[in-house]
Design a protein around this motif. Sequence first.
Motif, PDB file in Angstrom:
ATOM      1  N   CYS A  41       2.683 -89.782  38.757  1.00 35.13           N
ATOM      2  CA  CYS A  41       2.660 -88.391  39.012  1.00 35.13           C
ATOM      3  C   CYS A  41       1.254 -87.599  38.834  1.00 35.13           C
ATOM      4  N   SER A  43       0.773 -84.999  37.192  1.00 28.11           N
ATOM      5  CA  SER A  43       0.612 -84.819  35.534  1.00 28.11           C
ATOM      6  C   SER A  43       0.016 -86.032  34.930  1.00 28.11           C
ATOM      7  N   HIS A  63       6.279 -91.482  33.097  1.00 28.19           N
ATOM      8  CA  HIS A  63       7.328 -91.040  32.809  1.00 28.19           C
ATOM      9  C   HIS A  63       8.397 -90.943  33.722  1.00 28.19           C
ATOM     10  N   GLU A  64       7.960 -91.489  35.200  1.00 31.35           N
ATOM     11  CA  GLU A  64       9.039 -91.478  36.199  1.00 31.35           C
ATOM     12  C   GLU A  64       9.246 -93.001  36.309  1.00 31.35           C
ATOM     13  N   GLU A 147      13.327 -88.396  38.445  1.00 28.52           N
ATOM     14  CA  GLU A 147      12.715 -87.267  37.564  1.00 28.52           C
ATOM     15  C   GLU A 147      11.941 -86.282  38.354  1.00 28.52           C
TER      16      GLU A 147
HETATM   17 ZN   LIG Z   1       6.269 -86.169  36.879  1.00 27.21          ZN
END
Ligand SMILES: [Zn+2]
Length: 330
Positions: A41, A43, A63-64, A147
Amino acid sequence: MAAIRAIRFPALGRIELIEREEPPAPSGAEVLVESAFLGICGSDLHVLHGRHPFVRPPVITGHEWVGRVRSAGPDSGFRPGEPVVINPLVTCGTCRACRAGRLNHCEQAKVMGFRLPGTAQTRFLTDARQLHRIPATMDESLAALSEPVAVGVHAAKRAPDLETVLVIGGGTIGLCVLLALKAAGAASVVVVEPRAQKRMLAQRLGAADAIAPEAMGESARFTAVFDCVASQATLEAACRQCIGGGTIVVVGVAEAGRQIPLPRLQRFEIDLVGTGMYVPADIDEAIAALADGRIDAAPLISAVRPLDDAEAAFTEAMRPDSVKILIDMR
Ligand SMILES: [Zn+2]
Ligand SMILES: [Zn+2]
């Protein structure tokens, strides 16, 4: 003892593959999950390069994520083999926001891959409440996009009038917002994006038009504007191009404060609202829409790379024409 593998940012600009101790067997409501795909991602890249507003390395990223239950604690409600995606937002569960179901407003919340160890691990323990089941027949690489699609699903709900919509920025999140807006019934969504390749992708995904910033007519007005960049220039463009009584939704993550063109906002009663992550129901909506094809996010996947090539995959993700790079964690 067997080891698991993880992708870690040890310091600014550095990526390493490490080995960690095998997690213990799950107890209570814990679940041991086995990773299938990980999405990189924007981020994550912000953290890697010191441009994230709150988080600096060292951190285990990710986090994905999509994977399967390997073993489940007796109180988890899960069974081995079930395919799942993760909600990386870990909330306190007791504050006013949590009790009201607005988990994304929890001020004690921490996000995996930022202030908690991330999902870029071949196996890890998590709490059952962070997991969402996906249909057994669902393509796992598509499920890895649940996500970012949930970010779009939540953002689309922040503007009440989707008659004519402008999305500023055609990166992954801008395109996920576009897909969610189309699924929510927005008939006309225009995307502004400097890169020609991403404009083509936006049109393929259903944008009524995709135009370069310099080609945007000064007098064009929209009932809702989604700023997926949140730079000073895009925020000013959003304020200029929002109709009186319309809504500007700030989706992009600004690394610092911005100046708001207040006179126009005040005079024409334009609402400027934020959108932050999602609540669990948004994730379930994203899963359902991805599973039944109402949202076709497959064109967002630029490449799938093996875990051994993680460092190259992050470099590839930084290229301006990359959209979503997945890492195969199996
Ligand atoms: Zn993300
Ligand atoms: Zn809370």
